[in-house]
Scaffold this motif. Structure first.
Motif, PDB file in Angstrom:
ATOM      1  N   PHE A 110     -13.597  -5.346  14.217  1.00  0.00           N
ATOM      2  CA  PHE A 110     -12.428  -4.490  14.080  1.00  0.00           C
ATOM      3  C   PHE A 110     -12.463  -3.448  15.176  1.00  0.00           C
ATOM      4  N   GLU A 145      -9.658   4.664  16.658  1.00  0.00           N
ATOM      5  CA  GLU A 145     -10.237   5.609  15.697  1.00  0.00           C
ATOM      6  C   GLU A 145     -11.707   5.331  15.421  1.00  0.00           C
ATOM      7  N   LEU A 146     -12.135   4.088  15.677  1.00  0.00           N
ATOM      8  CA  LEU A 146     -13.542   3.751  15.483  1.00  0.00           C
ATOM      9  C   LEU A 146     -14.267   3.973  16.800  1.00  0.00           C
ATOM     10  N   GLU A 189     -17.948  -7.765   1.925  1.00  0.00           N
ATOM     11  CA  GLU A 189     -19.092  -7.908   2.826  1.00  0.00           C
ATOM     12  C   GLU A 189     -19.022  -9.220   3.601  1.00  0.00           C
ATOM     13  N   LYS A 216       0.849  -1.187   0.000  1.00  0.00           N
ATOM     14  CA  LYS A 216       0.000   0.000   0.000  1.00  0.00           C
ATOM     15  C   LYS A 216       0.885   1.237   0.000  1.00  0.00           C
ATOM     16  N   ARG A 271     -16.436  -8.698   6.269  1.00  0.00           N
ATOM     17  CA  ARG A 271     -16.900  -7.841   7.360  1.00  0.00           C
ATOM     18  C   ARG A 271     -17.842  -8.569   8.300  1.00  0.00           C
ATOM     19  N   ALA A 290      -9.382  -5.358   7.577  1.00  0.00           N
ATOM     20  CA  ALA A 290     -10.754  -5.022   7.966  1.00  0.00           C
ATOM     21  C   ALA A 290     -11.555  -4.473   6.788  1.00  0.00           C
ATOM     22  N   THR A 291     -10.968  -4.437   5.596  1.00  0.00           N
ATOM     23  CA  THR A 291     -11.594  -3.976   4.341  1.00  0.00           C
ATOM     24  C   THR A 291     -11.906  -2.484   4.331  1.00  0.00           C
ATOM     25  N   LEU A 292     -11.310  -1.719   5.233  1.00  0.00           N
ATOM     26  CA  LEU A 292     -11.558  -0.277   5.197  1.00  0.00           C
ATOM     27  C   LEU A 292     -10.768   0.368   4.070  1.00  0.00           C
ATOM     28  N   ILE A 293      -9.606  -0.182   3.778  1.00  0.00           N
ATOM     29  CA  ILE A 293      -8.849   0.294   2.623  1.00  0.00           C
ATOM     30  C   ILE A 293      -8.416  -0.914   1.794  1.00  0.00           C
ATOM     31  N   LYS A 294      -8.138  -0.656   0.523  1.00  0.00           N
ATOM     32  CA  LYS A 294      -7.772  -1.750  -0.379  1.00  0.00           C
ATOM     33  C   LYS A 294      -6.261  -1.732  -0.622  1.00  0.00           C
ATOM     34  N   ARG A 339      -6.058  -2.263   8.696  1.00  0.00           N
ATOM     35  CA  ARG A 339      -7.157  -1.623   7.972  1.00  0.00           C
ATOM     36  C   ARG A 339      -7.461  -2.364   6.669  1.00  0.00           C
TER      37      ARG A 339
END
Lengths: 258, 403
Positions: free
Chosen positions: A95, A99-100, A87, A12, A90, A65-69, A62
């Motif tokens: 996660f 921050e969440l 999906e 990334k 998730r 957790a599929t928040l970013i690719k 992240r």
């Protein structure tokens, strides 16, 4: 060993703004946060990603957790790709990161139901689960208090329990004890050990050696976005304390650059 | 099945958030309407009062050299008449300029009757001049001045009357009507200019009360990311947000509008105008307005939501939305700039402009069903596009997690 997570060569790269360039003291426009990272984790273990700040731990989690690719590579969680089957992924993970956050306005009771509904948990099942979990972690005492009025420890407990509303198999936890007082930190580590007993897989990131030594079955050391070592805790330690061993590895990796 | 369920779950949560927060409910929904009602009503009452205050003392008309031919007319004016026993110089220089302003001083040239009888308009000489001293700062003095001036002008006209135009048209027992505009039409024209602008602005402030907090605020507080790790689709989140925010903004806008509708008669009554607002519009008119309003609020909420998703916190969302607010205000003013509603139906594809013109057409009784239909359908289509865009934004890590 039953493998539940396989990370295959994820990378990334972030584009830095002028301001970020100043903070990072670099003139490069791009920053490689994660560089061709691969590792696996087995069902029922606690896997720790250990590394200094900025090593790419949070970015890795992240991505899981599929928040970013990822730019390249993929990770397969319980048979589902984080790139193509977000999906499904998730619905199998919790996660947790600082921050969440939970909405201040609502009560733990409301939020548990809300997230259970979003996860499609049948109502009777959710109600029973809520009763058990709330009692186990003492949330029943403040179940009807708005999140904004909870102490940090209460908030952390509520976040953990609510993130487990759908009874996921995999718990991804970014810096579990960061910013917590000793009592809350203890609650969290006890909780993680208990989850392992229940057969759940936990992937956590940290820069705290004692946490890894206390909890983790296997460890991956990340420096500058690359996985330098990945093995069982004992194999990594190689007879030394984890801290000493880490700095030995760190010097070897950084030595070539300095 | 699950898709609908998630949208409904989001809508329910947003409703619980808005309606459960008494402070927010009060400031965003109840207070605007209430405040407008109270302020407008008080304004109306004060306007009424100030007129009464002005009327308190009697107005005196002082006349020098009142000609015999006009004595009868002057005796009947609705002011106190004084023709002798006063000091003209003191009146003008002292009282009228300074202290006692409830008066005027009329100075006819001596032998006015014989002067005008002898005057030849074609002779090239100056006509006899009547001087009327008054003080335009005083409502009473100004009123008396205008009355006497009109009196004298009418009298002058009647002396060489050759023909009339629309004789007696203004009197209550007129046999024939010449002004074909009915009262509804002229009222409709005023409301058609005023209401669309007011409604647009009130709706917009309703949207502003909730949309930035619900999107930029959640982003800022890190609560939206918590939603993004659930298996819910991003489109469900976008639809749920837009529907719930629109409902709330609509309530806020309607509350303000109700405040205006209820207080306007009181305000105008204070001014001596008596208009019944309920009468001119039928239920179907109101339903049309409601359709336009709902479709408009969807577009507004969509736009503000997209801008809020771009912003990193509520404060910068406010800054980003500002140009849009100015644009909507400007568009709201377009019916006042004159000209009729556009004939070309394509004009009703322009968001906000279509809403304003559609509402103006209903309020002024010039309903064009096709135009309103296009407006509503176009607005719903824009909302659908916005849902798509917002979904993409929720999916974009740059937008949601960029720093």
């Amino acid at each position: 060993m039953d493998e539940i997570l396989r990370v295959e060569g994820i990378s990334k790269t972030f584009t830095l703004s002028k301001k970020q360039q100043k903070i990072e003291r670099t003139t490069l426009r791009k920053k490689v946060a994660v560089d061709n990272l691969s590792f696996t984790a087995n069902r029922g273990e606690i896997f720790g990603l250990l590394g200094p700040n900025g090593a790419g731990k949070t970015t890795t989690l992240r991505i899981l957790a599929t928040l970013i690719k990822p730019d390249t590579g993929d990770a397969v969680l319980d048979g589902y790709s984080v790139v193509n089957e977000e999906e499904e992924v998730r619905s199998r993970i919790a996660f947790l990161t600082s921050e969440l956050k939970l909405e201040d306005f609502f009560t733990p009771n409301y939020l548990f139901d809300f997230f259970a509904r979003l996860h499609g948990v049948p109502e009777a099942e959710a109600a029973e689960r809520k009763r058990v979990m709330f009692e186990r972690y003492g949330i029943d005492k403040f179940a009807e208090v708005k999140v904004q009025n909870l102490s940090t420890g209460m908030k952390q407990k509520a976040s953990i329990v609510i993130s487990l509303a759908h009874n996921p198999d995999i718990i991804i936890f970014d810096e579990p004890t960061n910013g917590l007082d000793v009592l809350t930190a203890r609650t969290v580590t006890d909780f993680l050990a208990e989850m392992r007993q229940q057969g759940k897989t936990i992937i956590l990131s940290t820069h705290i050696f004692s946490l890894v030594e206390k909890l983790c079955d296997r460890v991956g050391i990340i420096i500058d976005g690359r996985m330098t070592n990945c093995d069982t805790l004992d194999a990594i330690r190689d007879g030394m304390s984890l801290e000493d061993r880490f700095f030995e590895i760190y010097k070897t990796v950084k030595g070539g650059e300095e | 099945m699950r898709k609908q369920g998630n949208v409904w779950t989001i809508v329910r949560k947003e409703f619980a958030r808005f309606f459960g927060d008494r402070a927010l409910l009060f400031t965003a929904v109840i207070m605007p309407g209430l405040l407008i009602y109270i302020v407008y009503s008080l304004m109306g009452e004060n306007i009424g009062k100030s007129h009464q205050d002005d009327n308190a003392g009697p107005t005196t008309v002082y006349v020098d050299n009142l000609p015999e031919s006009l004595r009868g007319d002057f005796d009947s004016i609705p002011f106190q008449l004084v023709t002798e026993g006063f000091n003209a110089v003191a009146l003008i220089g002292d009282s009228l300029a300074d202290k006692e302003k409830n008066l005027i001083y009329v100075n006819f040239p001596p032998h006015f009757d014989s002067l005008i009888a002898a005057y030849d308009p074609m002779g090239g000489e100056m006509a006899p001049n009547v001087k009327i001293y008054h003080n335009s700062n005083s409502d009473n003095s100004e009123l008396a001045y205008q009355t006497v001036k009109t009196y004298l002008e009418d009298w002058e006209n009647s002396r060489n009357n050759m023909f009339d135009i629309n004789a007696n048209a203004e009197s209550p027992d007129a046999e024939e009507t010449f002004d074909m505009a009915d009262e509804d039409d002229s009222l409709g024209e005023i409301l058609g200019q005023l209401f669309p602008m007011l409604l647009m602005m009130l709706l917009f402030s309703g949207c502003m009360a909730v949309a930035p907090t619900a999107i930029a605020g959640e982003k800022e507080r890190g609560t939206i990311a918590t939603l993004l790790v659930t298996p819910m689709r991003r489109s469900e989140l976008a639809i749920g947000k837009i529907l719930s925010l629109s409902t709330f903004a609509m309530l806020s806008g309607l509350s303000s509008f109700l405040g205006i509708i209820l207080s306007l008669p009181r305000m105008l009554n204070g001014d001596g105008v008596d208009i019944d607002f309920a009468i001119p519009y039928t239920t179907s008119d109101y339903l049309l307005i409601l359709c336009v309003l709902i479709s408009t609020v969807l577009v507004m909420v969509s736009c503000i939501s997209i801008l809020s998703a771009l912003a990193k916190d509520v404060k910068s969302a406010g800054t980003l939305v500002l140009p849009l607010m100015l644009l909507v205000m400007f568009v709201g003013f377009t019916p006042m700039l004159g000209g009729d509603a556009p004939e070309a139906l394509t004009a009703y594809l322009i968001p906000f402009y279509n809403s304003v013109q559609s509402m103006a057409s209903v309020f002024s009784f010039n309903i064009n069903p096709a135009a309103i239909g296009i407006t509503v359908v176009a607005n719903i289509a824009y909302t659908a596009i916005a849902v798509f865009v917002l979904t993409r934004m929720f999916n974009s890590e740059k937008v949601m997690f960029g720093k």
